[in-house]
Design an enzyme around this catalytic site. Structure first.
Site, PDB file in Angstrom:
ATOM      1  N   LYS A  46       0.853  -1.204   0.000  1.00  0.00           N
ATOM      2  CA  LYS A  46       0.000   0.000   0.000  1.00  0.00           C
ATOM      3  C   LYS A  46       0.881   1.244   0.000  1.00  0.00           C
ATOM      4  CE  LYS A  46      -3.927   2.047   2.578  1.00  0.00           C
ATOM      5  NZ  LYS A  46      -4.750   1.938   3.798  1.00  0.00           N
TER       6      LYS A  46
ATOM      7  N   SER B 271      -9.754   1.964   2.937  1.00  0.00           N
ATOM      8  CA  SER B 271      -8.856   2.717   2.073  1.00  0.00           C
ATOM      9  C   SER B 271      -7.837   1.847   1.324  1.00  0.00           C
ATOM     10  CB  SER B 271      -8.089   3.746   2.899  1.00  0.00           C
ATOM     11  OG  SER B 271      -7.227   3.106   3.821  1.00  0.00           O
TER      12      SER B 271
ATOM     13  N   SER C  45      -9.865  -0.350   7.225  1.00  0.00           N
ATOM     14  CA  SER C  45      -9.285  -0.150   5.896  1.00  0.00           C
ATOM     15  C   SER C  45      -8.593  -1.368   5.287  1.00  0.00           C
ATOM     16  CB  SER C  45      -8.293   1.016   5.923  1.00  0.00           C
ATOM     17  OG  SER C  45      -8.987   2.233   5.830  1.00  0.00           O
TER      18      SER C  45
END
Lengths: 486, 482
Positions: free
Chosen positions: B79, B153, B177
């Site tokens: 990420k 997210s 997330s």
């Protein structure tokens, strides 16, 4: 109004100190703490506030903070909390300063400050730990932000361990404020917490100052910043008190504000209030756990503290029968105290030793602009010098001359006495002079014989005059009394 | 090779049936093939993946496989919130568009210096969002339906795993997330115990909540990836100095005798019926497999979302202050420093980041702190107490991960509150700091539904064991999409 004419103006001063802690590395990262190195040579992602970097508390800084707290008679919190103080400024890389807010590491202490012949007790409200900001450098002719063509930031200082110490508003005068700052510096140096060098910015001082209302309550206070030497602390406060007094005498009211002392003009200037109208939005720093100290650890720190100036002063009064004033002078400087103790350890009267050091030696040091550690004359020489006076080899007056010589040369006082022929007149020779003086002044001699001690000084003076100061006063007195049989 | 789990792939590489470089080539090829549709990445790093895979293969030549640990050979997606030395790290934000970090996140260093990184995954800006539509770059599409969101997210990480762009991914979870996008993309997402994985190098959103977690094809992969990243870190004061157990050891022990509580507060009408149905099915199947299943209660769970939306914005309002244009990242020149700050942050941050900065700034302001931030912390304490009680009665708690399946792109972007409600099931575990995992429980309307399991602090072995059993009883099989 008549009331204001009668009014006395009592100052109320509280001080706030920021002190760099004498750690090898910064508060929350491993970068070295250094002064005067090229800009931005001691930085890392943590102290530059890079994304994702986290603070880790410097254990040594905690220890030094606790040392300072204990030396200032504070309560050490077993649990304290770091908090974020949020505001934007280019010298603050994270947009917040890690500080302590409602749970500081130390609270409620005091220090006893010698001011002239008196001692005042100044309360310590709190002591907390934080990180210093970096340094903004304004490029341009003035070196100040106004009118500069641009600004640069040197992050070497950013993250330096900093201790904030806040006093109670217990300080009654600018002179006492200066003495408080000085005394605090001595304590911090004595316990090894900080070099506390104001010129290097290791010790900074702000003040809250007001004039007491006629009914005894506190007046409106102002905050005074930028007093970056002990002298400026005193002068800045004097200037601000004069300003407040003028306002009050003119029937006006002091308004709460922040001021800046300008040593060039010896005036205070108001800072734009906007710059200080912050809401810092403090909240507990989530990147650090609450700081928890054990009783055993605090005890260990306490046990490692050296003798503090206040304790040493009390001991000097007790052990050497010195006046509190002399003891205060001697213990105000750790090196001077050590010097004194080396002299007092010799076969001398400790009070005499204190006199020689606090008066004679210090006068010569001040004149030469030297510290005691730089003095050429050793404690052994002073012991020898006092011995020469004690055994009547030289007079006190001559001894001062000898000190002048050995102060610069460092040689043995006996050698100086011998070389310069400064030995006091003694034995038969002095006895003969005394006989002559008594014969020349029968009236005064008679009065002394009848028990009137007042005129003996006159006779001693005559003897000293006849020997051109080459005799010891005490011995002359003894001879006169002996000869007159009283 | 493409259909193997990461664990299986790693075993084959360890047995020299395939090389790490071949695996990296397969991953790179898959990125080439689907990335234009999926947009899982902000930055792809195919050369870096090959170079590091080559180094891993070189090390494998040594005796005992050169000390290469099983996970090190697996192509991995990271990420874009994790700091990667020399590889730009944007956090999904315009303000870090050209930012290249100086150091690697500790979790990545734990994994190994030769981490075979396929790329940096897309995300909601600074990890704030539930759809990855808050990215300053293009939105990521759900491989199960390209008109739908992947969740957020960590939507880029989830989509990458579902699409086979890398065998597994690292995400971060502040209030769901990792788990919610895992649920929406039909993969496994684990949020470990707070403090289990170092946050050093995780660009902070909510510092008291942020955790790095595995996003994988199955539960065994999640156990292996957690093994790779977990551990105490002297650079993170909040990382726990707790021994890291063998996460694979108890994995296949089944659920017989385990006490599992279905959280009633998270099974009400706020949750879509289709989602509730699948969670209930999984509960029944676990009971059939020998677990003791009952109802559990978290009475303060109803207030969790409100508390979360005070605490997380408060922290982020402070955490994002460093993006000021002074030292790195975007700077919009202006007359005077305050104007420079204003313009830089106005242009650099998206709407959601600004919204949360304002919320948090307000909540921490003088006169409001007690009413908001301090009150939210009290609620947080209540929720921790709720979990303590429930986890006294049960070993593992069960709930939906998300109230709905993947929704259509753009359908919630105009309604922030509707978006926030995506987190209602995930947020309680975040506030309590306990581990939680989402496993695919089945399909509803042809889209994956996530089932969430939660357990006590540092009981990941137990949680993974229960999750392993859940994925085995569930009516779901991992297949590459699209």
């Amino acid at each position: 109004m008549e009331v204001t004419e009668q009014r006395t103006y009592t100052a109320v001063i509280g001080l706030e100190f920021h002190v760099h802690l004498a750690t090898r590395t910064k508060m929350f990262c491993g970068c070295r703490v250094a002064y005067g190195d090229p800009p931005n040579t001691h930085t890392c992602p943590v102290c530059l506030g890079h994304p994702g970097a986290l603070p880790v508390t410097n254990e040594k800084a905690i220890e030094l903070g606790v040392r300072a707290g204990l030396a200032l008679n504070c309560d050490v919190a077993r649990r304290s909390v770091f908090a974020r103080k949020n505001y934007f400024y280019p010298d603050l890389p994270k947009g917040y300063q890690i500080s302590q807010y409602d749970a500081p590491i130390c609270t409620g202490g005091h220090l006893d400050v010698p001011v002239g012949e008196e001692t005042i007790r100044v309360g310590i409200t709190r002591l907390h730990l934080e990180e210093d900001a970096a340094k903004n450098v304004h490029v341009g002719t003035s070196g100040r932000m106004h009118g500069s063509v641009g600004s640069l930031v040197d992050f070497n200082r950013g993250g330096t361990p900093l201790m904030e110490i806040v006093t109670e508003p217990d300080i009654p005068s600018p002179e006492a404020a200066r003495a408080t700052a000085n005394h605090l510096k001595e304590i911090l140096r004595a316990v090894g917490v900080s070099e506390a060098d104001m010129e290097k910015g290791q010790l900074r001082c702000d003040a809250n100052v007001s004039i007491r209302n006629p009914d005894g309550s506190f007046g409106t206070k102002t905050e005074l910043k930028n007093m970056n030497s002990f002298r400026f602390v005193e002068r800045g406060l004097a200037a601000e008190l004069a300003r407040q007094r003028e306002i009050l005498e003119g029937g006006g009211r002091v308004t709460q504000t922040t001021l800046h002392y300008d040593p060039e003009t010896d005036e205070v200037h108001e800072l734009r209030s906007k710059e200080y109208a912050h809401d810092y939005r403090y909240f507990p720093e989530p990147d650090l756990l609450p700081l928890e100290l054990t009783d055993a650890w605090v005890r260990e720190v306490r046990g490692s503290l050296p003798e503090l100036p206040d304790q040493m002063r009390a001991r000097f009064v007790e052990q050497y029968s010195l006046s509190p004033y002399d003891a205060g002078v001697l213990t105000s400087d750790r090196d001077l105290a050590a010097y004194y103790e080396a002299v007092a350890a010799g076969p001398v009267d400790p009070k005499q030793a204190a006199n020689w050091i606090t008066v004679e030696l210090r006068a010569r040091l001040n004149e030469a602009g030297m510290e005691i550690s730089e003095a050429r004359v050793s404690p052994e020489r002073i012991i020898e010098l006092i011995g020469l006076v004690d055994d009547g080899t030289i007079s006190r007056a001559a001894a001062k001359d000898v000190l002048d010589r050995i102060f610069t040369s460092g040689e043995s006082p006996s050698a100086v006495v011998e070389r310069e022929g400064l030995a006091a007149m003694g034995g038969d020779e002095l006895s003969g002079v005394v006989d002559e003086v008594l014969a020349a002044n029968p009236e005064e001699a008679g009065r002394v014989r009848d028990g009137d001690q007042k005129v003996i000084g006159f006779l001693i003076g005559q003897v000293m005059k006849a020997t051109r100061g080459g005799a010891d006063g005490g011995r002359v007195r003894g001879l006169i009394l002996e000869k007159l049989g009283s | 090779m493409q259909n193997l789990t990461a664990y299986e792939l790693a075993q084959r590489i360890a047995a020299r049936e395939v090389s790490a470089r071949e695996a990296a080539e397969v991953a790179n090829a898959r990125v080439e093939e689907v990335e234009e549709d999926v947009n899982a990445f902000v930055t792809t790093t195919p050369e870096l993946a090959l170079e590091r895979a080559g180094r891993v293969d070189g090390r494998l030549q040594g005796g005992e496989n050169g000390g290469v640990r099983l996970w090190e050979t697996v192509p991995t997606t990271v990420k874009d919130v994790l700091s990667t030395r020399g590889v730009r790290t944007t956090c999904g934000s315009r303000i870090l568009e050209d930012f290249t970090p100086l150091y690697d996140a500790s979790a990545l260093l734990n994994f190994g210096e030769d981490l075979v990184m396929v790329g940096k995954a897309n995300m909601d800006e600074f990890a704030m969002g539930s759809s990855t539509e808050n990215s300053a770059y293009r939105p990521t599409r759900n491989p199960w339906g390209l008109g739908r969101v992947p969740g957020g997210s960590s939507g880029g990480s989830a989509a990458a795993v579902a699409a086979g762009e890398g065998w597994w991914a690292l995400g971060t979870d502040t209030g769901g997330s990792v788990r919610q996008p895992a649920a929406l993309c039909g993969i496994v997402g684990l949020k470990p115990t707070y403090g289990r994985v170092s946050r050093h190098g995780l660009i902070a959103f909510g510092s008291s909540l942020d955790v790095i977690g595995p996003m994988t094809r199955d539960v065994r992969d999640a156990a292996l990836l957690l093994q790779a990243i977990a551990g105490h870190d002297p650079h993170d004061s909040t990382s726990a100095n707790v021994e890291v157990p063998d996460y694979l050891a108890e994995l296949e022990n089944g659920v017989e005798g385990l006490r599992i509580g279905l959280v009633t507060e998270l099974m009400d009408e706020r949750i879509d019926a289709g989602v509730r149905e699948i969670v209930a099915d999984v509960a029944n199947s676990l009971e059939a497999a020998g677990a003791e299943v009952g109802e559990a209660s978290l009475p303060h769970a109803y207030y969790a979302l409100e508390a979360y939306y005070i605490i997380a914005p408060a922290e982020v309002s402070s955490n994002l202050a460093r993006f000021d244009g002074v030292r790195y990242g975007l700077r919009v020149s202006a007359d005077g420093v305050h104007e420079m700050y204003r313009k830089t942050r106005e242009e650099g941050f998206g709407d959601e980041a600004k919204r949360r900065i304002m919320l948090g700034t307000y909540a921490l302001s003088a006169g409001y702190y007690d009413a908001y931030y301090a009150q939210a912390q009290k609620v947080r304490t209540k929720i921790i107490e709720d979990f303590r009680a429930a986890l006294h009665r049960y070993d593992v708690l069960l709930s939906p991960t998300s109230p709905s399946v993947a929704f259509e792109l753009g359908s919630k972007t105009g309604d922030p509150l509707a978006m926030y409600l995506q987190d209602i099931c995930a947020v309680p575990a975040s506030l309590a700091g306990i581990p939680a995992i989402s496993v695919p429980g089945g399909l509803s309307d042809g889209l994956p539904v996530g089932v969430q399991l939660m357990s006590d602090h540092f009981t990941e072995p137990l949680l993974l064991r229960a999750a392993r059993a859940a994925e085995q009883v569930a009516d779901f099989e991992f297949t590459l999409k699209p």
